[in-house]
Design a protein around this motif. Structure first.
Motif, PDB file in Angstrom:
ATOM      1  N   GLU A  32       0.811  -1.216   0.000  1.00 58.98           N
ATOM      2  CA  GLU A  32       0.000   0.000   0.000  1.00 58.98           C
ATOM      3  C   GLU A  32       0.845   1.267   0.000  1.00 58.98           C
ATOM      4  N   SER A  33       1.984   1.239   0.680  1.00 61.93           N
ATOM      5  CA  SER A  33       2.768   2.462   0.830  1.00 61.93           C
ATOM      6  C   SER A  33       4.186   2.347   0.290  1.00 61.93           C
ATOM      7  N   MET A  34       4.507   1.259  -0.421  1.00 61.16           N
ATOM      8  CA  MET A  34       5.877   1.117  -0.894  1.00 61.16           C
ATOM      9  C   MET A  34       5.975   0.037  -1.963  1.00 61.16           C
ATOM     10  N   CYS A  35       7.062   0.082  -2.706  1.00 59.28           N
ATOM     11  CA  CYS A  35       7.421  -0.970  -3.653  1.00 59.28           C
ATOM     12  C   CYS A  35       8.777  -1.518  -3.222  1.00 59.28           C
ATOM     13  N   LEU A  36       8.883  -2.828  -3.154  1.00 61.33           N
ATOM     14  CA  LEU A  36      10.114  -3.484  -2.719  1.00 61.33           C
ATOM     15  C   LEU A  36      10.645  -4.384  -3.816  1.00 61.33           C
ATOM     16  N   LEU A  37      11.968  -4.369  -3.987  1.00 56.99           N
ATOM     17  CA  LEU A  37      12.645  -5.296  -4.896  1.00 56.99           C
ATOM     18  C   LEU A  37      13.529  -6.195  -4.042  1.00 56.99           C
ATOM     19  N   GLU A  38      13.286  -7.486  -4.088  1.00 60.28           N
ATOM     20  CA  GLU A  38      13.936  -8.417  -3.157  1.00 60.28           C
ATOM     21  C   GLU A  38      14.546  -9.607  -3.891  1.00 60.28           C
ATOM     22  N   ARG A  39      15.688 -10.034  -3.376  1.00 63.76           N
ATOM     23  CA  ARG A  39      16.281 -11.295  -3.855  1.00 63.76           C
ATOM     24  C   ARG A  39      16.887 -12.025  -2.668  1.00 63.76           C
ATOM     25  N   ASN A  40      16.706 -13.336  -2.647  1.00 65.90           N
ATOM     26  CA  ASN A  40      17.189 -14.149  -1.541  1.00 65.90           C
ATOM     27  C   ASN A  40      18.503 -14.844  -1.900  1.00 65.90           C
ATOM     28  N   GLY A 122      26.135  -9.712 -13.423  1.00 66.70           N
ATOM     29  CA  GLY A 122      27.433 -10.264 -13.058  1.00 66.70           C
ATOM     30  C   GLY A 122      28.210  -9.441 -12.058  1.00 66.70           C
ATOM     31  N   ASP A 123      27.687  -8.274 -11.690  1.00 62.74           N
ATOM     32  CA  ASP A 123      28.355  -7.441 -10.687  1.00 62.74           C
ATOM     33  C   ASP A 123      28.387  -8.141  -9.325  1.00 62.74           C
ATOM     34  N   THR A 124      29.319  -7.705  -8.494  1.00 63.32           N
ATOM     35  CA  THR A 124      29.351  -8.114  -7.096  1.00 63.32           C
ATOM     36  C   THR A 124      29.130  -6.877  -6.241  1.00 63.32           C
ATOM     37  N   LEU A 125      28.167  -6.950  -5.338  1.00 60.78           N
ATOM     38  CA  LEU A 125      27.884  -5.870  -4.399  1.00 60.78           C
ATOM     39  C   LEU A 125      28.378  -6.298  -3.029  1.00 60.78           C
ATOM     40  N   HIS A 126      29.361  -5.569  -2.510  1.00 60.39           N
ATOM     41  CA  HIS A 126      29.931  -5.900  -1.204  1.00 60.39           C
ATOM     42  C   HIS A 126      29.526  -4.829  -0.202  1.00 60.39           C
ATOM     43  N   VAL A 127      28.787  -5.226   0.828  1.00 61.63           N
ATOM     44  CA  VAL A 127      28.297  -4.310   1.855  1.00 61.63           C
ATOM     45  C   VAL A 127      29.049  -4.566   3.151  1.00 61.63           C
ATOM     46  N   ARG A 128      29.579  -3.477   3.715  1.00 60.00           N
ATOM     47  CA  ARG A 128      30.312  -3.607   4.981  1.00 60.00           C
ATOM     48  C   ARG A 128      29.805  -2.567   5.982  1.00 60.00           C
ATOM     49  N   ALA A 129      29.208  -3.060   7.055  1.00 59.65           N
ATOM     50  CA  ALA A 129      28.807  -2.254   8.203  1.00 59.65           C
ATOM     51  C   ALA A 129      29.179  -3.090   9.425  1.00 59.65           C
ATOM     52  N   LYS A 130      28.954  -2.568  10.625  1.00 56.33           N
ATOM     53  CA  LYS A 130      29.430  -3.291  11.800  1.00 56.33           C
ATOM     54  C   LYS A 130      28.816  -4.682  11.931  1.00 56.33           C
ATOM     55  N   PRO A 131      27.483  -4.843  11.706  1.00 53.60           N
ATOM     56  CA  PRO A 131      26.934  -6.191  11.828  1.00 53.60           C
ATOM     57  C   PRO A 131      26.920  -6.968  10.522  1.00 53.60           C
ATOM     58  N   VAL A 132      27.352  -6.348   9.430  1.00 56.70           N
ATOM     59  CA  VAL A 132      27.254  -6.975   8.106  1.00 56.70           C
ATOM     60  C   VAL A 132      28.589  -6.870   7.379  1.00 56.70           C
ATOM     61  N   ASP A 133      29.025  -7.959   6.798  1.00 51.14           N
ATOM     62  CA  ASP A 133      30.193  -7.964   5.910  1.00 51.14           C
ATOM     63  C   ASP A 133      29.931  -9.067   4.896  1.00 51.14           C
ATOM     64  N   ILE A 138      25.083 -10.133  -8.360  1.00 52.01           N
ATOM     65  CA  ILE A 138      23.907  -9.532  -8.977  1.00 52.01           C
ATOM     66  C   ILE A 138      23.668 -10.180 -10.339  1.00 52.01           C
ATOM     67  N   VAL A 139      22.485 -10.707 -10.526  1.00 50.06           N
ATOM     68  CA  VAL A 139      22.142 -11.404 -11.768  1.00 50.06           C
ATOM     69  C   VAL A 139      20.890 -10.777 -12.381  1.00 50.06           C
ATOM     70  N   ARG A 140      20.996 -10.376 -13.633  1.00 53.97           N
ATOM     71  CA  ARG A 140      19.882  -9.877 -14.445  1.00 53.97           C
ATOM     72  C   ARG A 140      19.045  -8.816 -13.719  1.00 53.97           C
ATOM     73  N   PRO A 141      19.622  -7.668 -13.404  1.00 47.26           N
ATOM     74  CA  PRO A 141      18.850  -6.634 -12.710  1.00 47.26           C
ATOM     75  C   PRO A 141      17.964  -5.787 -13.625  1.00 47.26           C
ATOM     76  N   GLU A 142      18.156  -5.870 -14.953  1.00 47.07           N
ATOM     77  CA  GLU A 142      17.451  -4.954 -15.858  1.00 47.07           C
ATOM     78  C   GLU A 142      15.939  -5.115 -15.779  1.00 47.07           C
ATOM     79  N   LYS A 143      15.446  -6.342 -15.930  1.00 43.46           N
ATOM     80  CA  LYS A 143      14.006  -6.567 -15.883  1.00 43.46           C
ATOM     81  C   LYS A 143      13.452  -6.257 -14.493  1.00 43.46           C
ATOM     82  N   ALA A 144      14.246  -6.503 -13.472  1.00 43.59           N
ATOM     83  CA  ALA A 144      13.801  -6.207 -12.112  1.00 43.59           C
ATOM     84  C   ALA A 144      13.594  -4.705 -11.926  1.00 43.59           C
ATOM     85  N   ARG A 145      14.514  -3.910 -12.464  1.00 40.10           N
ATOM     86  CA  ARG A 145      14.359  -2.449 -12.363  1.00 40.10           C
ATOM     87  C   ARG A 145      13.109  -1.979 -13.097  1.00 40.10           C
TER      88      ARG A 145
END
Length: 265
Positions: A32-40, A122-133, A138-145
């Motif tokens: 109702e109030s947002m759009c989410l793009l998710e991958r597991n 084929g990109d790699t997204l590396h996220v680093r924060a204190k609780p996350v490393d 990333i696979v086929r993001p075009e259609k998802a966008r």
């Protein structure tokens, strides 16, 4: 001597974890109030979710990482998000918490919208924060966008936002939102009850730059909702203008993240 120093520096560099492969397709969730793009993804047999939540076409968006965790400690601070095909990493602020009765940690990172737009197959997204490393493949993001943009367009229509005037009003540089939503503005009732969260409001701006109406489009409870509109109505905007430079009524979408003062970093 120089060689010893270089060796010591090399030993202090934290290694990048191997990238995770996605499990299943991209999923666009229209709420109702947002759009989410998710991958597991999975790590050590446990699911970890990478979620993007843009707010219409605004330049910043939220990125979430959800992973199993029973440690109830809160974290906040600065993060970095490095993309393999982009030289400079993205940086910003994050907040990480295990919600009550949950068994998963929710790490919310505020990033620039262009991070999602620039991701390539084929990109790699590396996220680093204190609780996350963690690194994600990333696979086929075009259609998802494209699917996410369709969801966003439907959300605009549901909110009654006309693209011709939407978000054309501006907050003057001397009146940044943080000036109106600092610790002194935190609703007392919400603070006493330990309530935090994000409220999104749709503001109607009249031709003088004053807020004529505040409508909640994403709620975080009565106390935070009322506190958000109370503070937002104090903002004086630079109104939208037509081609003849005549001031126009317009709308402005304002997200406000309330974080309890004194939360541990």
């Amino acid at each position: 001597m120089i060689g010893s120093v270089l060796l010591a520096l090399a030993l202090t560099v934290e290694p990048t974890p191997p990238p995770l492969a996605p499990v299943g397709p991209w999923i666009v969730r229209a709420e109702e109030s947002m759009c989410l793009l998710e991958r597991n993804y999975t790590v050590d047999g446990r699911r970890i979710s990478l979620i993007f939540q843009p707010l219409l076409d605004l330049p910043n968006m939220e990125m979430f990482i959800v992973a199993a965790d029973t440690n109830d400690k809160q974290y906040q601070g600065n993060f970095s998000a490095a993309v393999a095909s982009i030289a400079m990493p993205y940086t910003g602020r994050y907040f990480s918490v295990v919600p009550p009765k949950a068994k998963a940690r929710l790490t919310r990172l505020t990033v620039q919208r262009r991070l999602l737009n620039e991701l390539k197959d084929g990109d790699t997204l590396h996220v680093r924060a204190k609780p996350v490393d963690q690194s994600f493949t990333i696979v086929r993001p075009e259609k998802a966008r494209a699917a996410l943009q369709n969801c966003t367009n439907d959300l605009k229509k549901a909110w009654g936002i006309n693209d011709d005037v939407a978000s054309r009003a501006e907050i003057p540089p001397e009146g940044k939102p943080g000036h109106y939503f600092g610790p002194d503005a935190y609703p007392r009732e919400a603070m006493q009850q330990g309530i935090y969260g994000r409220v999104i409001v749709l503001l109607n701006i009249d031709p003088t730059g004053a807020v004529s109406n505040c409508r909640i489009v994403s709620s975080a409870g009565k106390a935070l909702n009322e506190g958000t509109c109370l503070a937002a109505k104090r903002i004086r905007f630079k109104p939208a203008r037509d081609k003849d430079d005549k001031p126009l009524p317009s709308t402005y979408v304002l997200p406000v993240c309330w974080v309890l003062p004194g939360s541990p970093g």
